[in-house]
Design an enzyme around this catalytic site. Structure first.
Site, short mmCIF file in Angstrom:
data_model
loop_
_atom_site.label_atom_id
_atom_site.label_comp_id
_atom_site.label_asym_id
_atom_site.label_seq_id
_atom_site.Cartn_x
_atom_site.Cartn_y
_atom_site.Cartn_z
CG ASP A 1 39.96 42.63 40.88
OD1 ASP A 1 41.30 42.13 40.97
OD2 ASP A 1 39.60 42.91 39.80
NE ARG B 1 45.94 39.60 35.33
CZ ARG B 1 45.92 40.43 35.01
NH1 ARG B 1 45.85 41.73 35.51
NH2 ARG B 1 44.33 40.56 34.88
CB CYS C 1 50.05 42.66 34.74
SG CYS C 1 49.46 41.33 36.19
CE LYS D 1 40.01 48.89 36.01
NZ LYS D 1 40.11 47.55 35.57
CG ASN D 2 37.55 44.50 35.82
OD1 ASN D 2 38.64 45.78 35.38
ND2 ASN D 2 38.01 44.32 37.08
NE ARG E 1 45.52 50.61 33.98
CZ ARG E 1 46.30 49.50 34.20
NH1 ARG E 1 47.20 49.10 34.16
NH2 ARG E 1 45.60 48.06 33.64
C1 UD1 Z 1 39.53 39.84 35.52
C2 UD1 Z 1 39.89 41.42 35.57
C3 UD1 Z 1 40.62 41.47 36.89
C4 UD1 Z 1 40.46 40.62 38.13
C5 UD1 Z 1 40.42 39.03 37.40
C6 UD1 Z 1 40.45 38.01 38.35
C7 UD1 Z 1 39.24 42.38 34.26
C8 UD1 Z 1 39.26 43.24 32.56
N1 UD1 Z 1 40.01 42.05 35.10
O1 UD1 Z 1 40.79 40.17 34.48
O2 UD1 Z 1 40.83 42.75 37.85
O3 UD1 Z 1 41.98 41.03 38.98
O4 UD1 Z 1 39.52 39.45 36.45
O5 UD1 Z 1 39.75 38.44 39.01
O6 UD1 Z 1 38.32 42.08 34.09
N2 UD1 Z 1 44.32 32.67 33.19
C9 UD1 Z 1 45.32 31.47 32.41
N3 UD1 Z 1 45.16 31.68 31.29
C10 UD1 Z 1 44.26 32.57 31.00
C11 UD1 Z 1 43.73 33.41 30.99
C12 UD1 Z 1 44.35 33.45 32.38
O7 UD1 Z 1 45.85 30.84 33.11
O8 UD1 Z 1 44.24 32.96 29.19
C13 UD1 Z 1 44.33 32.39 34.61
C14 UD1 Z 1 45.17 34.32 35.19
O9 UD1 Z 1 46.51 33.39 35.11
C15 UD1 Z 1 44.31 34.35 36.89
C16 UD1 Z 1 43.20 33.76 36.32
O10 UD1 Z 1 43.29 32.73 35.40
O11 UD1 Z 1 45.12 33.28 37.63
C17 UD1 Z 1 41.68 33.84 36.69
O12 UD1 Z 1 41.60 35.17 35.57
P1 UD1 Z 1 40.92 36.06 34.75
O13 UD1 Z 1 39.73 35.60 35.14
O14 UD1 Z 1 40.93 35.59 32.91
O15 UD1 Z 1 41.63 37.65 34.60
P2 UD1 Z 1 41.23 38.84 33.68
O16 UD1 Z 1 39.88 38.30 32.94
O17 UD1 Z 1 42.19 38.55 33.15
#
Ligand code: UD1
Length: 422
Positions: free
Chosen positions: A308, A122, A117, A22-23, A400
């Site tokens: 995850d 996030r 979320c 999925k991711n 999901r």
């Molecule tokens: C992806 C995964 C999700 C997983 C997460 C962390 C997908 C679709 N989802 O989510 O299942 O739980 O990685 O392994 O791939 N952050 C910021 N600012 C930002 C973006 C992120 O501070 O603009 C922080 C987040 O709050 C978090 C960390 O960075 O603490 C990692 O997040 P990120 O890798 O961006 O997660 P996702 O890509 O949203």
């Protein structure tokens, strides 16, 4: 709304195949926007989140049609809008993946802010930083990220966030940089295999991207990208969930398509808990016996222990012979499953970002509620091990991310029934 009715206490055994990731797939669907024409993705899981991303693409004027059980064709020929509206984006945060591609192709993008979320704030600051660094002007207006970039220019960009690199922001930056002028070097890029898989897809589209899987990714912009056909990697979080199902029932379960490279730390932790783990051939096999040994786990970006899988491991460790300590290094509040596991008899004390799990001899069936995808998976796992009947409510969260979870578990000998919530 549906629920799962689980009659626990059965030892699971057999073989299941991992679904497509999925991711990995979600940003690839957005990447299809970078080229005009039909991009075909294979090994696409049939999940609510995939349908949501398909709806995001449709709202932009693309078509997304199933050509086979797991083959999705995305035609971007008629894409003419650059606005991803609130009513689809609010359903799934990962919709923000269209920001980079829309900006690259149309020089404009308006994407609704995804909001919070279930397990805490996030932010999307790194996504915004990514496109700003390439020269986009970004305003936040009426709940939308409004981005404009008459020209996108490559440069050196550091993507470190407070909890380490961001996968989503790394993906957005790569996709925007693929059609920018000049070279972009992404420092502290996310190293997850899902990001490397996107790099491979972008290369199949004609992008000049190197370094996928490492912390430095280099993108040399090109003028045009072409549609491609691409097979998505297997879902290692799903695969590991079924491996834990084997371990928590003292069973013998093999998952085809589970990747020992991706899951090396997970395998090592399972083995440290006393589970027999064999990697080889086309997958991983576990043989479990209870109680497992207690563990210390700290979640971290890849190659660290995946956040995850933290809720599912918490379920397993609730049946350990002692005290486990789990530190959540990415989402300090990701412990919604703890009080629900408590309803099944587990002892989990949470002081964010840490959970202390005092193992118990038995869990007992009860009514519990899934609050998010992986918390839901953890409750199903606990229900499989619990004595008596467990009702897991709100399983739309589970749908999901897990395709036909009940069928897969039943093929391993579990008793799991999908029923209407009364
Ligand atoms: C992806 C995964 C999700 C997983 C997460 C962390 C997908 C679709 N989802 O989510 O299942 O739980 O990685 O392994 O791939 N952050 C910021 N600012 C930002 C973006 C992120 O501070 O603009 C922080 C987040 O709050 C978090 C960390 O960075 O603490 C990692 O997040 P990120 O890798 O961006 O997660 P996702 O890509 O949203």
């Amino acid at each position: 709304m549906d629920k799962f009715v689980i009659r626990g206490g059965r030892r699971l055994s057999g073989v299941v195949a991992a679904q497509g990731s999925k991711n990995a797939c979600l940003p690839m669907m957005a990447a299809a926007l970078l080229a005009e024409g039909v991009t075909t993705l294979r090994n696409v899981p049939r999940l609510a989140d995939i349908e949501t991303m398909a709806d995001v693409l449709r709202s932009l004027g693309a078509t997304a049609e199933w050509e086979g059980p797991h083959e999705l064709a995305i035609d971007t020929t008629s894409v003419e809008r650059y606005v991803a509206p609130y009513d689809v984006v609010r359903r799934m945060r990962a919709s923000i993946a269209v920001l980079g591609p829309l900006l690259a192709r149309f020089r404009r993008a308006e994407v609704s802010l995804p909001g919070g979320c279930a397990f805490g704030p996030r932010p999307v600051d790194l996504h915004i930083k990514a496109v700003k660094e390439l020269g986009a002007k970004v305003d936040l207006r009426g709940g939308y990220i409004v981005a404009q970039a008459p020209a996108l220019k490559g440069k050196r960009v550091n993507m470190t966030g407070p909890a380490g690199p961001s996968r989503g922001a790394t993906a957005n930056l790569m996709m925007a940089a693929a059609l920018a002028e000049g070279v972009t070097v992404i420092e502290n890029a996310a190293r997850e295999p899902e990001v490397a898989d996107l790099v491979n897809m972008l290369r199949a589209m004609g992008a000049q991207v190197d370094g996928g899987g490492s912390s430095e990714i280099t993108v040399a912009g090109v003028e045009h990208l072409k549609p491609c056909e691409y097979e998505v990697m297997n879902d290692q979080i799903e695969a590991a969930t079924y491996l834990i199902a084997g371990a928590i029932t003292g069973g013998d379960v093999a998952v085809e398509g589970a990747d020992a490279g991706y899951l090396s730390l997970f395998d090592e932790r399972l083995a440290a808990a006393g589970v027999t783990v064999e990697a080889g051939g086309d997958g991983i096999r576990v043989r479990g016996s209870l109680p497992v040994a207690p563990l210390e786990i700290r979640t971290a970006p890849f190659p660290g222990f995946p956040t995850d899988l933290q809720p599912q491991m918490t379920a397993l460790l609730s049946l350990a012979s002692g005290r486990s300590v789990i530190v959540e290094g990415i989402y300090p509040d990701r412990f919604n499953h703890a009080p629900e596991l408590g309803r099944l008899g587990a002892h989990v004390e949470v002081t964010p970002p840490t959970a202390v799990v005092n193992g118990v001899h038995r869990l007992y069936g009860a009514y519990v509620m899934a609050s998010d995808l992986r918390a839901g998976a953890a409750l199903v796992l606990a229900g499989l091990a619990a004595e008596g009947e467990t009702n897991v409510r709100r399983i739309y969260h589970i749908d999901r991310g897990y395709e036909r979870m009940e069928d897969k578990l039943m093929s391993l000998g579990a008793s799991v029934e999908r029923a209407q919530e009364e």
